[in-house]
Enzyme design. Sequence first.
Site, PDB file in Angstrom:
ATOM      1  N   ASP A  16       0.846  -1.200   0.000  1.00  0.00           N
ATOM      2  CA  ASP A  16       0.000   0.000   0.000  1.00  0.00           C
ATOM      3  C   ASP A  16       0.880   1.248   0.000  1.00  0.00           C
ATOM      4  OD1 ASP A  16      -2.010   1.898   0.533  1.00  0.00           O
ATOM      5  OD2 ASP A  16      -3.137   0.506   1.767  1.00  0.00           O
ATOM      6  N   HIS A 212      -7.964  -1.261   8.822  1.00  0.00           N
ATOM      7  CA  HIS A 212      -6.981  -0.719   7.876  1.00  0.00           C
ATOM      8  C   HIS A 212      -7.342   0.761   7.686  1.00  0.00           C
ATOM      9  CE1 HIS A 212      -4.569  -1.271   4.007  1.00  0.00           C
ATOM     10  NE2 HIS A 212      -5.216  -0.142   3.743  1.00  0.00           N
ATOM     11  N   HIS A 214      -6.558   4.591   6.709  1.00  0.00           N
ATOM     12  CA  HIS A 214      -5.751   5.659   6.112  1.00  0.00           C
ATOM     13  C   HIS A 214      -5.958   6.901   6.979  1.00  0.00           C
ATOM     14  CE1 HIS A 214      -4.242   3.760   2.376  1.00  0.00           C
ATOM     15  NE2 HIS A 214      -5.160   2.881   2.710  1.00  0.00           N
ATOM     16  N   CYS A 245      -4.219   4.834  -2.250  1.00  0.00           N
ATOM     17  CA  CYS A 245      -4.654   3.950  -3.330  1.00  0.00           C
ATOM     18  C   CYS A 245      -4.741   4.794  -4.588  1.00  0.00           C
ATOM     19  CB  CYS A 245      -6.001   3.324  -2.994  1.00  0.00           C
ATOM     20  SG  CYS A 245      -6.650   2.354  -4.367  1.00  0.00           S
TER      21      CYS A 245
HETATM   22  P1  HMG Z   1      -8.878  -5.420 -16.515  1.00  0.00           P
HETATM   23  O1  HMG Z   1      -8.284  -4.452 -17.489  1.00  0.00           O
HETATM   24  O2  HMG Z   1     -10.357  -5.434 -16.358  1.00  0.00           O
HETATM   25  O3  HMG Z   1      -8.351  -6.920 -16.752  1.00  0.00           O
HETATM   26  O4  HMG Z   1      -8.217  -5.137 -15.097  1.00  0.00           O
HETATM   27  P2  HMG Z   1      -8.442  -7.908 -17.961  1.00  0.00           P
HETATM   28  O5  HMG Z   1      -8.714  -9.256 -17.381  1.00  0.00           O
HETATM   29  O6  HMG Z   1      -9.368  -7.366 -19.031  1.00  0.00           O
HETATM   30  O7  HMG Z   1      -6.949  -7.891 -18.517  1.00  0.00           O
HETATM   31  C1  HMG Z   1      -6.414  -6.731 -19.112  1.00  0.00           C
HETATM   32  C2  HMG Z   1      -4.902  -6.798 -19.070  1.00  0.00           C
HETATM   33  O8  HMG Z   1      -4.449  -6.885 -17.711  1.00  0.00           O
HETATM   34  C3  HMG Z   1      -4.339  -8.039 -19.777  1.00  0.00           C
HETATM   35  O9  HMG Z   1      -3.063  -7.668 -20.276  1.00  0.00           O
HETATM   36  C4  HMG Z   1      -4.121  -9.006 -18.647  1.00  0.00           C
HETATM   37  O10 HMG Z   1      -3.105  -9.939 -18.923  1.00  0.00           O
HETATM   38  C5  HMG Z   1      -3.666  -8.067 -17.523  1.00  0.00           C
HETATM   39  P3  HMG Z   1      -2.875  -7.144 -21.785  1.00  0.00           P
HETATM   40  O11 HMG Z   1      -3.405  -8.268 -22.635  1.00  0.00           O
HETATM   41  O12 HMG Z   1      -3.656  -5.873 -21.932  1.00  0.00           O
HETATM   42  O13 HMG Z   1      -1.392  -6.923 -21.887  1.00  0.00           O
HETATM   43  N1  HMG Z   1      -3.936  -8.611 -16.203  1.00  0.00           N
HETATM   44  C6  HMG Z   1      -2.985  -8.801 -15.266  1.00  0.00           C
HETATM   45  N2  HMG Z   1      -1.662  -8.572 -15.277  1.00  0.00           N
HETATM   46  C7  HMG Z   1      -0.983  -8.910 -14.164  1.00  0.00           C
HETATM   47  N3  HMG Z   1      -1.551  -9.416 -13.050  1.00  0.00           N
HETATM   48  C8  HMG Z   1      -2.879  -9.649 -13.020  1.00  0.00           C
HETATM   49  C9  HMG Z   1      -3.646  -9.345 -14.165  1.00  0.00           C
HETATM   50  N4  HMG Z   1      -4.963  -9.452 -14.461  1.00  0.00           N
HETATM   51  C10 HMG Z   1      -5.113  -9.008 -15.709  1.00  0.00           C
HETATM   52  N5  HMG Z   1      -3.435 -10.151 -11.915  1.00  0.00           N
HETATM   53  C11 HMG Z   1      -7.444  -5.799 -12.939  1.00  0.00           C
HETATM   54  C12 HMG Z   1      -8.571  -5.869 -13.953  1.00  0.00           C
HETATM   55  C13 HMG Z   1      -7.984  -6.356 -11.642  1.00  0.00           C
HETATM   56  C14 HMG Z   1      -6.278  -6.629 -13.444  1.00  0.00           C
HETATM   57  C15 HMG Z   1      -6.994  -4.315 -12.809  1.00  0.00           C
HETATM   58  O14 HMG Z   1      -8.115  -3.547 -12.548  1.00  0.00           O
HETATM   59  C16 HMG Z   1      -5.976  -4.122 -11.731  1.00  0.00           C
HETATM   60  O15 HMG Z   1      -4.846  -4.571 -11.823  1.00  0.00           O
HETATM   61  N6  HMG Z   1      -6.352  -3.389 -10.642  1.00  0.00           N
HETATM   62  C17 HMG Z   1      -5.448  -3.226  -9.523  1.00  0.00           C
HETATM   63  C18 HMG Z   1      -5.885  -2.111  -8.675  1.00  0.00           C
HETATM   64  C19 HMG Z   1      -4.999  -2.030  -7.452  1.00  0.00           C
HETATM   65  O16 HMG Z   1      -4.009  -2.712  -7.307  1.00  0.00           O
HETATM   66  N7  HMG Z   1      -5.397  -1.124  -6.546  1.00  0.00           N
HETATM   67  C20 HMG Z   1      -4.684  -0.925  -5.334  1.00  0.00           C
HETATM   68  C21 HMG Z   1      -4.856  -2.025  -4.351  1.00  0.00           C
HETATM   69  S1  HMG Z   1      -6.406  -1.942  -3.471  1.00  0.00           S
HETATM   70  C22 HMG Z   1      -6.094  -0.844  -2.169  1.00  0.00           C
HETATM   71  O17 HMG Z   1      -5.081  -0.213  -2.150  1.00  0.00           O
HETATM   72  C23 HMG Z   1      -7.074  -0.786  -1.039  1.00  0.00           C
HETATM   73  C24 HMG Z   1      -6.550  -1.518   0.213  1.00  0.00           C
HETATM   74  O18 HMG Z   1      -5.326  -0.975   0.653  1.00  0.00           O
HETATM   75  C25 HMG Z   1      -7.580  -1.414   1.349  1.00  0.00           C
HETATM   76  C26 HMG Z   1      -8.055   0.016   1.629  1.00  0.00           C
HETATM   77  O19 HMG Z   1      -7.214   0.924   1.753  1.00  0.00           O
HETATM   78  O20 HMG Z   1      -9.256   0.163   1.749  1.00  0.00           O
HETATM   79  C27 HMG Z   1      -6.331  -3.008  -0.070  1.00  0.00           C
HETATM   80 MG    MG Z   2      -5.108   0.827   1.769  1.00  0.00          MG
END
Ligand code: HMG
Ligand code: MG
Length: 302
Positions: A16, A212, A214, A245
Amino acid sequence: MSLPTHVELIEVGARDGLQNESIILPVATRVELIKRLARSGLKKIEAGSFVSPKWVPQMANTDHVLETLNTSGIKQQTGAHFSVLTPNLQGLQGAIQYHADEVAIFGAASEAFTQKNINCSIEQSLTQFESVITTAKQHNLPIRGYVSTVIGCPYQGYIEPQTVARVAKTLYDMGCYEISLGDTIGVGTPVKFKHMLDAVLKYIPAEKLAIHCHNTYGQALVNIYTSLEYGINKIDSAVAGLGGCPYAKGASGNVATEDVLYMLQGMDIVTGVDLKAVIDTGNWICETLGRENQSKVGVALS
Ligand code: HMG
Ligand code: MG
């Protein structure tokens, strides 16, 4: 209500914390940060995310981070254990291949945030998580479940406690061993936290919950204290108060691990973590990133 005697900290600074930094750190620096955190006595450390590198470039190369950690002997030296975020099966495959100790799925109680963060609706996310959980279980990987935006959403505003409870219960019933309740944009206050916890605790016992917070509005510690009063003894925090985030506009850092430790020490609550070592690590990572230390305790005691 009696306060817990022990608290487990879940260190999220290397995930994070770094996911929202403008500087993308090399693998060696991310590994060094995690090793320092492990040596300070933190046993549960988020090491990165298997998410799309197009969405979160800061977390690219989490495979190399895990590989380096796993061959470094740090786990044997410290007993630390490393988890990673896995939103879908593609992410889970990475976690399995690179021997993460634990995985986390991350849902939210807000439709708008779920769309912005993982590009699907809440219902779609829950369906997707079901297959992640089933496969993770086949590999004996413990799964933690996050529920974000438990108080407010940057796009949708106030979130009903009942909605939080429903998403948390679904993830718990699916097999997450622990649910971390995320105040993603730090808008919570103690009364709002109480209403949210009253709703969630109808379905999930306190010992299965983490919080959790912030610290955007400076309310994190008081909300944590409120949660301790409810018997919750798992707290997510980030060294030097790093974090945010990228898909939650206005979200600033997490509560600083140093500040949580100082508060807990002041209440004689045991954590097993060396505050001085975390402060040193906080100063080091802030120097490396060229940013100010967000931990009040870190600054005061340096
Ligand atoms: P999408 O575009 O809908 O996915 O994203 P897709 O299935 O259509 O795939 C599109 C592309 O992404 C493809 O690649 C896939 O291979 C790739 P391309 O053909 O275009 O080259 N892909 C991936 N690559 C690596 N690892 C994967 C993966 N999945 C698909 N796992 C997706 C959907 C979920 C992947 C995208 O929206 C994403 O990566 N989101 C991440 C968001 C994130 O990390 N946010 C921060 C964390 S959450 C947070 O911080 C909150 C928390 O701290 C708690 C709080 O504070 O409340 C936890
Ligand atoms: Mg967080």
